[in-house]
Design an enzyme around this catalytic site. Structure first.
Site, PDB file in Angstrom:
ATOM      1  N   GLU A 143       9.151 -29.951   0.965  1.00 53.45           N
ATOM      2  CA  GLU A 143       7.471 -30.021   1.308  1.00 53.45           C
ATOM      3  C   GLU A 143       7.049 -28.786   1.735  1.00 53.45           C
ATOM      4  O   GLU A 143       6.067 -28.696   2.573  1.00 53.45           O
ATOM      5  CB  GLU A 143       6.978 -31.246   2.073  1.00 53.45           C
ATOM      6  CG  GLU A 143       7.165 -32.496   1.057  1.00 53.45           C
ATOM      7  CD  GLU A 143       6.167 -33.828   1.262  1.00 53.45           C
ATOM      8  OE1 GLU A 143       5.072 -33.299   1.949  1.00 53.45           O
ATOM      9  OE2 GLU A 143       6.672 -34.754   1.407  1.00 53.45           O
ATOM     10  N   THR A 147      -4.977 -27.838   6.760  1.00 50.53           N
ATOM     11  CA  THR A 147      -3.828 -27.185   6.369  1.00 50.53           C
ATOM     12  C   THR A 147      -3.025 -26.419   7.267  1.00 50.53           C
ATOM     13  O   THR A 147      -1.826 -26.590   7.354  1.00 50.53           O
ATOM     14  CB  THR A 147      -4.421 -26.106   5.308  1.00 50.53           C
ATOM     15  OG1 THR A 147      -5.227 -26.702   4.342  1.00 50.53           O
ATOM     16  CG2 THR A 147      -3.085 -25.383   4.479  1.00 50.53           C
ATOM     17  N   ILE A 204      13.690 -34.075  -7.508  1.00 51.96           N
ATOM     18  CA  ILE A 204      12.663 -34.918  -7.601  1.00 51.96           C
ATOM     19  C   ILE A 204      13.209 -36.452  -6.860  1.00 51.96           C
ATOM     20  O   ILE A 204      14.039 -37.392  -7.404  1.00 51.96           O
ATOM     21  CB  ILE A 204      12.220 -35.556  -8.802  1.00 51.96           C
ATOM     22  CG1 ILE A 204      11.852 -34.126  -9.586  1.00 51.96           C
ATOM     23  CG2 ILE A 204      10.841 -36.361  -8.900  1.00 51.96           C
ATOM     24  CD1 ILE A 204      10.855 -33.122  -8.923  1.00 51.96           C
TER      25      ILE A 204
HETATM   26  C1  LIG Z   1      16.650 -33.840  -1.111  1.00 50.80           C
HETATM   27  C2  LIG Z   1      15.533 -32.608  -1.771  1.00 50.80           C
HETATM   28  C3  LIG Z   1      14.460 -33.774  -2.205  1.00 50.80           C
HETATM   29  C4  LIG Z   1      13.179 -32.962  -2.736  1.00 50.80           C
HETATM   30  N1  LIG Z   1      12.196 -33.681  -3.337  1.00 50.80           N
HETATM   31  C5  LIG Z   1      11.283 -33.037  -3.900  1.00 50.80           C
HETATM   32  C6  LIG Z   1      10.291 -33.806  -4.806  1.00 50.80           C
HETATM   33  O1  LIG Z   1      10.202 -35.163  -4.511  1.00 50.80           O
HETATM   34  N2  LIG Z   1       9.486 -33.381  -5.650  1.00 50.80           N
HETATM   35  C7  LIG Z   1       9.367 -32.063  -5.695  1.00 50.80           C
HETATM   36  O2  LIG Z   1       8.598 -31.524  -6.568  1.00 50.80           O
HETATM   37  N3  LIG Z   1      10.347 -31.272  -5.197  1.00 50.80           N
HETATM   38  C8  LIG Z   1      11.285 -31.723  -4.151  1.00 50.80           C
HETATM   39  N4  LIG Z   1      12.119 -30.861  -3.542  1.00 50.80           N
HETATM   40  C9  LIG Z   1      12.319 -29.579  -3.789  1.00 50.80           C
HETATM   41  C10 LIG Z   1      11.893 -28.806  -2.559  1.00 50.80           C
HETATM   42  O3  LIG Z   1      10.435 -28.839  -2.214  1.00 50.80           O
HETATM   43  C11 LIG Z   1      12.324 -27.353  -2.787  1.00 50.80           C
HETATM   44  O4  LIG Z   1      13.783 -27.272  -2.664  1.00 50.80           O
HETATM   45  C12 LIG Z   1      11.711 -26.162  -1.611  1.00 50.80           C
HETATM   46  O5  LIG Z   1      10.262 -26.270  -2.045  1.00 50.80           O
HETATM   47  C13 LIG Z   1      12.088 -25.091  -1.747  1.00 50.80           C
HETATM   48  O6  LIG Z   1      12.297 -24.314  -3.210  1.00 50.80           O
HETATM   49  P1  LIG Z   1      13.642 -23.801  -3.675  1.00 50.80           P
HETATM   50  O7  LIG Z   1      14.773 -24.818  -3.372  1.00 50.80           O
HETATM   51  O8  LIG Z   1      13.542 -23.292  -4.944  1.00 50.80           O
HETATM   52  O9  LIG Z   1      13.948 -22.558  -2.662  1.00 50.80           O
HETATM   53  P2  LIG Z   1      13.607 -21.006  -3.125  1.00 50.80           P
HETATM   54  O10 LIG Z   1      11.848 -21.278  -3.313  1.00 50.80           O
HETATM   55  O11 LIG Z   1      14.108 -20.359  -4.162  1.00 50.80           O
HETATM   56  O12 LIG Z   1      13.644 -20.431  -1.775  1.00 50.80           O
HETATM   57  C14 LIG Z   1      14.714 -20.102  -1.118  1.00 50.80           C
HETATM   58  C15 LIG Z   1      14.825 -19.449   0.220  1.00 50.80           C
HETATM   59  O13 LIG Z   1      14.049 -18.217   0.307  1.00 50.80           O
HETATM   60  C16 LIG Z   1      12.688 -18.488   1.135  1.00 50.80           C
HETATM   61  N5  LIG Z   1      11.512 -17.889   0.648  1.00 50.80           N
HETATM   62  C17 LIG Z   1      11.244 -18.032  -0.625  1.00 50.80           C
HETATM   63  N6  LIG Z   1      10.074 -17.325  -0.579  1.00 50.80           N
HETATM   64  C18 LIG Z   1       9.821 -16.828   0.580  1.00 50.80           C
HETATM   65  C19 LIG Z   1       8.746 -15.951   0.864  1.00 50.80           C
HETATM   66  N7  LIG Z   1       7.882 -15.358   0.442  1.00 50.80           N
HETATM   67  N8  LIG Z   1       9.014 -15.487   2.240  1.00 50.80           N
HETATM   68  C20 LIG Z   1      10.016 -15.719   3.099  1.00 50.80           C
HETATM   69  N9  LIG Z   1      10.897 -16.659   2.661  1.00 50.80           N
HETATM   70  C21 LIG Z   1      10.859 -17.093   1.349  1.00 50.80           C
HETATM   71  C22 LIG Z   1      12.721 -20.099   1.382  1.00 50.80           C
HETATM   72  O14 LIG Z   1      12.142 -20.361   2.684  1.00 50.80           O
HETATM   73  C23 LIG Z   1      14.199 -20.245   1.508  1.00 50.80           C
HETATM   74  O15 LIG Z   1      14.776 -20.375   2.495  1.00 50.80           O
HETATM   75  C24 LIG Z   1      13.293 -31.567  -2.954  1.00 50.80           C
HETATM   76  C25 LIG Z   1      14.287 -30.944  -2.500  1.00 50.80           C
HETATM   77  C26 LIG Z   1      15.526 -31.486  -2.047  1.00 50.80           C
HETATM   78  C27 LIG Z   1      16.631 -30.713  -1.585  1.00 50.80           C
END
Ligand SMILES: Cc1cc2nc3c(=O)[nH]c(=O)nc-3n(C[C@H](O)[C@H](O)[C@H](O)COP(=O)(O)OP(=O)(O)OC[C@H]3O[C@@H](n4cnc5c(N)ncnc54)[C@H](O)[C@@H]3O)c2cc1C
Length: 380
Positions: free
Chosen positions: A361, A311, A155
């Site tokens: 995002e 979107t 976050i």
């Molecule tokens: C520095 C930083 C700041 C952030 N700030 C915020 C914040 O302020 N608020 C907040 O709520 N979140 C925040 N996030 C979280 C961020 O939005 C998530 O890390 C991101 O949405 C990816 O989710 P995950 O890390 O769980 O990866 P996962 O969802 O586990 O995905 C892992 C990989 O699999 C791929 N993948 C997943 N599903 C599919 C699919 N169906 N088809 C193809 N590929 C797929 C993804 O693209 C990725 O490459 C932040 C993250 C970071 C690192």
């Protein structure tokens, strides 16, 4: 729409001048020390540029999405981590703008106009990022209160936020429709903020977990009605993804300027390296890709400001700008040669900073899913 209004131009110039003079000179120091840019955020607020998304009715500037794209570009041209800290206020604030009532605007948005307050968007969890439906945080109704339990992860601004937008399940059996959005003061009993994460790039921005243990909140902190949460959390992205794209353009622009300067001064075989076509073509490609990314970013912002559903354009803009920024910053390191790989020069920082635009995002894969679904849903 190929020209900005005079108002937007002036705001962009002001923001860029501020970022260049007050942020870029300390960007390396902030990165080295993983130091939150508190002082720079305060100055940004003094200029009226922080949280400028807040509607005029709540006392803010109400600059619109295109305006926010411009601010994001300027801020991140100064420092990507600073840009993320500043822009995260918008991400947290938009669900309140969209779903909040007058009392909620007054309690949470208006104070951000008066003081440099920060906010955070709490959606991601340790086991649910891309797949938002997988969140486990719950909000159980008890009389006229809700009890919040769960852990949010990654976050931005968590350690400095005055309040959080929180997505939680009010009905665990109803999928997306069982999710509700809440606005929650950060200082309530039962909220624990995790340690600052040791990230690869944008090291001055603040990323932490937020743990809610039996946190009691009054019903008045529910945004809209029960079941509105998923829509609010996702609609925010239509407005904030263009700004993330703007941030990526700002970092790419900085990488281009650093590369041009270096290529003019570095000589090999008796002439500046930019006189070699191999280098000058790389620089030309950078300029082409930045201009194209900027136009797509503006288009995504403009569509939102015209009241049209954006979107598709928001996803195109974010995907394109993020991938472009990663490629350009990598090429910048190449142009600097060995010096590019060293922390004394800025481009290694820009390359580390760029990576997150392909992840937060909505990852680049998720943007492609949105784009392809839109294409197949369209009638040919
Ligand atoms: C520095 C930083 C700041 C952030 N700030 C915020 C914040 O302020 N608020 C907040 O709520 N979140 C925040 N996030 C979280 C961020 O939005 C998530 O890390 C991101 O949405 C990816 O989710 P995950 O890390 O769980 O990866 P996962 O969802 O586990 O995905 C892992 C990989 O699999 C791929 N993948 C997943 N599903 C599919 C699919 N169906 N088809 C193809 N590929 C797929 C993804 O693209 C990725 O490459 C932040 C993250 C970071 C690192």
């Amino acid at each position: 729409m190929f020209d900005l209004t005079d108002e937007l131009k002036q705001m962009f110039d002001l923001a860029k001048d501020f970022a260049n003079k007050e942020v870029w000179p300390v960007a390396r120091h902030l990165d080295d020390h993983a130091q939150y840019p508190l002082e720079q955020l305060k100055k940004c607020h003094e200029l009226g540029l922080l949280s400028a998304f807040i509607p005029e009715k709540a006392g803010g500037l109400g600059i619109g999405v295109l305006g926010h794209c411009l601010l994001a570009e300027a801020f991140s041209y100064g420092s990507a981590g600073f840009g993320t800290a500043a822009i995260a206020n918008e991400l947290a604030g938009i669900p309140v703008v969209l779903g909040g009532n007058e009392a909620q605007w007054k309690e949470f948005l208006s104070p951000m106009v008066e003081a440099p307050l920060m906010a955070a968007y709490c959606v991601t969890e340790p086991d649910a990022g891309s797949d938002v439906a997988g969140i486990r945080t719950t909000a159980k109704k008890q009389g006229d209160k809700y009890i919040i339990n769960g852990t949010k992860m990654w976050i931005t601004n968590a350690g400095h936020a005055a309040w959080f937008f929180v997505l939680a399940k009010t009905d665990i059996s109803a999928g997306h429709k069982g999710m509700s959005g809440f606005v929650i003061p950060a200082n309530l009993p039962g909220i624990t903020i995790g340690k600052k994460e040791d990230n690869m790039g944008q090291r001055c921005s603040d990323t932490r977990s937020v743990i809610f243990e039996n946190v009691e909140i009054p019903q008045k902190y529910l945004l809209g009605k029960e079941g509105d949460g998923f829509r609010l959390a996702m609609s925010a992205f239509d407005k904030t993804r263009p700004a993330v794209a703007g941030s990526a353009v700002g970092v790419a622009q900085r990488a281009l300027e650093c590369s041009m300067e270096y290529a003019k001064n570095r000589t090999t075989f008796g002439k500046p390296i930019y006189e070699n076509q191999g280098i000058s073509f790389m620089i030309a490609d950078m300029a082409r890709d930045i201009e194209a990314s900027r136009l797509l970013t503006w288009k995504a912002g403009y569509e939102a400001d015209m009241g049209r559903k954006n979107t598709y354009f928001a996803a195109l803009a974010k995907l394109n700008a993020a991938d472009t920024c990663m490629r350009i910053t990598t090429d910048a390191v190449q142009i600097f040669g060995g010096y590019g790989y060293n922390r004394e020069y800025p481009v290694e920082m820009l390359m580390r900073d760029a990576k997150i635009y392909q992840i937060y995002e909505g990852t680049s894969q998720i943007q492609r899913m949105i784009i392809s679904r839109h294409l197949y849903d369209c009638k040919f």
